[in-house]
Write a protein that holds these residues in place. Structure first.
Motif, short mmCIF file in Angstrom:
data_model
loop_
_atom_site.label_atom_id
_atom_site.label_comp_id
_atom_site.label_asym_id
_atom_site.label_seq_id
_atom_site.Cartn_x
_atom_site.Cartn_y
_atom_site.Cartn_z
N ARG A 1 23.53 20.68 13.45
CA ARG A 1 22.79 21.61 14.31
C ARG A 1 23.49 22.97 14.37
O ARG A 1 22.83 24.01 14.41
CB ARG A 1 22.66 21.03 15.72
CG ARG A 1 21.85 19.76 15.80
CD ARG A 1 20.37 19.99 15.54
NE ARG A 1 19.73 20.58 16.70
CZ ARG A 1 18.53 21.15 16.67
NH1 ARG A 1 17.86 21.24 15.53
NH2 ARG A 1 17.99 21.65 17.76
N SER B 1 21.26 18.35 20.83
CA SER B 1 21.63 17.34 19.83
C SER B 1 21.08 15.99 20.26
O SER B 1 21.30 15.56 21.40
CB SER B 1 23.15 17.25 19.69
OG SER B 1 23.52 16.11 18.94
N ASP B 2 20.37 15.31 19.35
CA ASP B 2 19.91 13.95 19.67
C ASP B 2 20.86 12.89 19.13
O ASP B 2 20.55 11.70 19.13
CB ASP B 2 18.49 13.72 19.16
CG ASP B 2 18.39 13.66 17.63
OD1 ASP B 2 19.42 13.69 16.94
OD2 ASP B 2 17.25 13.59 17.12
N LEU C 1 24.58 21.60 23.67
CA LEU C 1 25.88 22.06 23.20
C LEU C 1 26.28 23.33 23.94
O LEU C 1 25.43 24.16 24.30
CB LEU C 1 25.85 22.32 21.70
CG LEU C 1 25.44 21.13 20.83
CD1 LEU C 1 25.52 21.52 19.35
CD2 LEU C 1 26.31 19.90 21.11
N ASP D 1 25.46 14.95 13.65
CA ASP D 1 24.30 15.70 14.14
C ASP D 1 24.73 16.99 14.82
O ASP D 1 24.09 18.04 14.63
CB ASP D 1 23.49 14.85 15.12
CG ASP D 1 22.20 15.54 15.52
OD1 ASP D 1 21.30 15.64 14.68
OD2 ASP D 1 22.11 16.00 16.69
N ILE D 2 25.81 16.95 15.60
CA ILE D 2 26.32 18.17 16.23
C ILE D 2 26.63 19.22 15.17
O ILE D 2 26.21 20.38 15.27
CB ILE D 2 27.58 17.86 17.06
CG1 ILE D 2 27.24 16.97 18.26
CG2 ILE D 2 28.24 19.16 17.53
CD1 ILE D 2 28.45 16.46 19.02
#
Length: 608
Positions: A262, A448-449, A460, A258-259
């Motif tokens: 994004r 970020s989730d 972040l 996910d990071i």
């Protein structure tokens, strides 16, 4: 540096919180149970008078009462200073997301009762970056805020890996139990503090991130009000995974994916951070820098931090000048001292701008960073200070502390922001100073989730904007702090531990938030505590005066007109502005410890 076992000391009980106290437990046998504290309303003022806190056995100072309380409960349960710091940092990720968190980086100074250790969790540049990362198509630097709020500014986070390394060496309680306070607060909710509310109201770019806008703002687009009970279910799940699987839960798998998504799919400017960058990040243990000053040994972080070197250049240069009869006048720094402090700052920042960068990429002048603090060199620098006349904006040039393997250009001045500081001493003879950051307020404005699909998460960093936007000067000479793959950007974070030179006993732990001004805040606090003899709280209360080499900035409303005019008469260009430091300090006393928290922020000290 070896330091004999420090005396057991203490901290303090906070008026804002009333937790149920836990009994100390034997190492390895504790079953830690976090007790959610009752919260009294906090003032909405930008500055709040703090009493200072005296204790006998242990102490923890952090930038938010809930975070301080989490560390206090860990210490009360028999945990070490590093155990408490982990609990504090996880809660700060939740309640002070604008300043630090698991999406950023940290520097940690640790004293285990015998020696001082330095742990580097600074972010790194992705492996595929180029030195023109922050240049536009015409080769011109991007506007600073355009670069900040983008995927391009995000460095590989290092806080978790660093804390894990330090816990392996110094932890007493199990890793998983240290996450209980933050997980509980994320699940059950916490009241939005006045500072978080004001920070949300002051940022527009955060609204442009779809997840952050939905989480931190109302349907009408207003920042969440003070006192709003904010739950963060995504962060609770993320922290549960990290508690169970260690730092690899963030650096690999669903959270890492996910990071990367994004960053690489940012709607404005995309970045190149990759899964491999996250998976291969390593924290480092570095050799601390310990410098003799007056009757003390001051230990701080080496490059890539510029903090210790620049702080001690300022103090060392002042030490080379004839004594000033009175440093404080009417309980304020006097004009003569301010003039010298500001001039020494100009000289130190000139050296900082040329020489200091990631030591894995840049060699120290003469091959040894300590040459920048050599008394003979600082005497040469002190000779440049005139008592009645400032060298003015641009008047300070870098010196020559030692031969360079390569020629470096001076980095142009650019903004630096952010951070949060933690100081802790425990009952086992351990002490730490840890400064942590995501850089700008709310970092890169990317939430970020962790792939949970739930509301909330963690922010972040935008730490890559601490690199020089321009890789060379106009003549093509490279800048030491330019962007390079895998490099750690230069930092101003200044976590500091102070010891008595004769007895080697711990004297103080301190540090601050505040971008490049961290250096001034820390240096001035050291003078106030150790030279002027003020207690930790009174030292932190004093007004600020800084210069990064250009104008002088005085803390708004804190210095009389006569002081301002006297500085102008000496050639300083003086302006007033808000200087919102985030100082925390714990000093040793005959009875135990005395802690101070910056009146400009929400921090407190707790302990027994």
């Amino acid at each position: 540096m070896a330091i004999p076992n420090a005396c057991r000391r203490s901290a303090s009980l906070l008026l804002l919180l009333s937790p149920l106290l836990l009994s100390p437990a034997a190492l390895g046998e504790v079953d830690f149970q976090y007790e959610r504290p009752e919260i009294a309303p906090e003032t909405a003022s930008g500055s709040e008078e703090k009493p200072g806190w005296a204790t006998e056995t242990f102490a923890v100072a952090a930038a938010n009462p809930l975070a301080t309380d989490a560390g206090y409960q860990i210490l009360k349960a028999g945990g070490s200073a590093i155990d408490a710091a982990i609990a504090v940092q996880m809660v700060l990720t939740l309640v002070e997301p604008q300043s630090s968190g698991i999406g950023g980086g940290s520097f940690l100074m640790y004293h285990d009762g015998e020696e001082v250790r330095a742990y580097d969790g600074r972010e790194t540049a992705p492996s595929s970056v180029e030195e023109g990362l922050f240049l536009d198509a015409d080769g011109e630097p991007l506007a600073f805020m355009k670069a900040v709020a983008s995927g391009r500014s995000v460095g590989v986070p290092g806080t978790l890996r660093m804390l894990e390394m330090a816990h392996d060496a110094h932890g007493r309680l199990p890793w998983a139990e240290l996450f209980e306070p933050a997980i509980t607060l994320a699940d059950e909710g916490f009241p939005v503090s006045p500072r978080l509310h004001r920070s949300l109201a002051g940022t527009e770019a955060l609204r442009e991130d779809d997840r952050a806008s939905a989480f931190y703002f109302t349907e009408e687009g207003e920042p969440l009000p003070e006192g709003h009970m904010l739950k963060n279910p995504a962060l609770a799940v993320i922290l549960e995974r990290i508690a169970e699987d260690d730092s690899s839960a963030l650096h690999t798998g669903e959270i890492a994916e996910d990071i990367v998504a994004r960053v690489q799919n940012h709607p404005g400017i995309t970045g190149t951070l990759s899964l491999e960058d996250l998976a291969t990040y390593s924290a480092k243990e570095r050799e601390p820098l310990c410098t003799d000053w007056q009757d003390y040994r001051v230990c701080g972080f080496p490059p890539p931090s510029s903090g210790h070197l620049t702080v001690m250049q300022i103090l060392g240069t002042l030490e080379q000048l004839p004594p000033i009869e009175v440093g404080l006048e009417d309980d304020l720094p006097g004009v003569d001292w301010l003039h010298r402090f500001l001039e020494a700052s100009r000289l130190a920042f000139a050296d900082r701008g040329r020489y200091i960068a990631d030591p894995d990429f840049v060699e120290a002048p003469g091959g040894d960073w300590s040459l920048m603090l050599d008394p003979d060199y600082l005497e040469e620098r002190a000779d440049l200070i005139e008592e009645g006349q400032s060298m003015g904006s641009g008047g300070a040039s870098p010196g020559n502390p030692g031969a360079l393997a390569s020629a470096w250009a001076v980095q142009p001045t650019q903004p630096e922001y952010g951070t949060s500081h933690i100081s802790i001493v425990d009952e086992h003879g351990n002490a730490l100073a840890m400064t942590s950051s995501i850089e700008q307020a709310f970092g890169a404005r990317i939430l970020s989730d962790g792939g949970t699909g739930m509301p909330g998460g963690f922010l972040l960093n935008n730490e890559l904007t601490d690199f020089s936007f321009t890789p060379t000067d106009d003549e093509g000479t490279p800048i030491a702090n330019r962007v390079e793959p895998g490099k750690r950007p230069r930092s101003s974070m200044s976590p500091t531990l102070v010891f008595d030179r004769d007895s080697d006993e711990l004297v103080a732990s301190l540090g601050s938030a505040g971008g490049a001004a961290i250096i001034h805040y820390t240096a001035r606090s050291l003078v106030a505590m150790l030279d002027w003899g003020l207690d930790a709280q009174r030292s932190l209360d004093l007004p600020h005066a800084i210069t990064l080499g250009g104008p002088v900035y005085l803390e708004a409303g804190r210095f009389p007109p006569a002081t301002q005019e006297a500085l102008r008469e000496r050639g300083h260009k003086v302006e007033e502005r808000e200087l919102t430091s985030g100082l925390q300090a714990i000093q040793r006393t005959e009875e135990g410890f005395f802690g101070g928290a910056d009146p400009r922020r929400e921090g407190v000290v707790m302990g027994d």
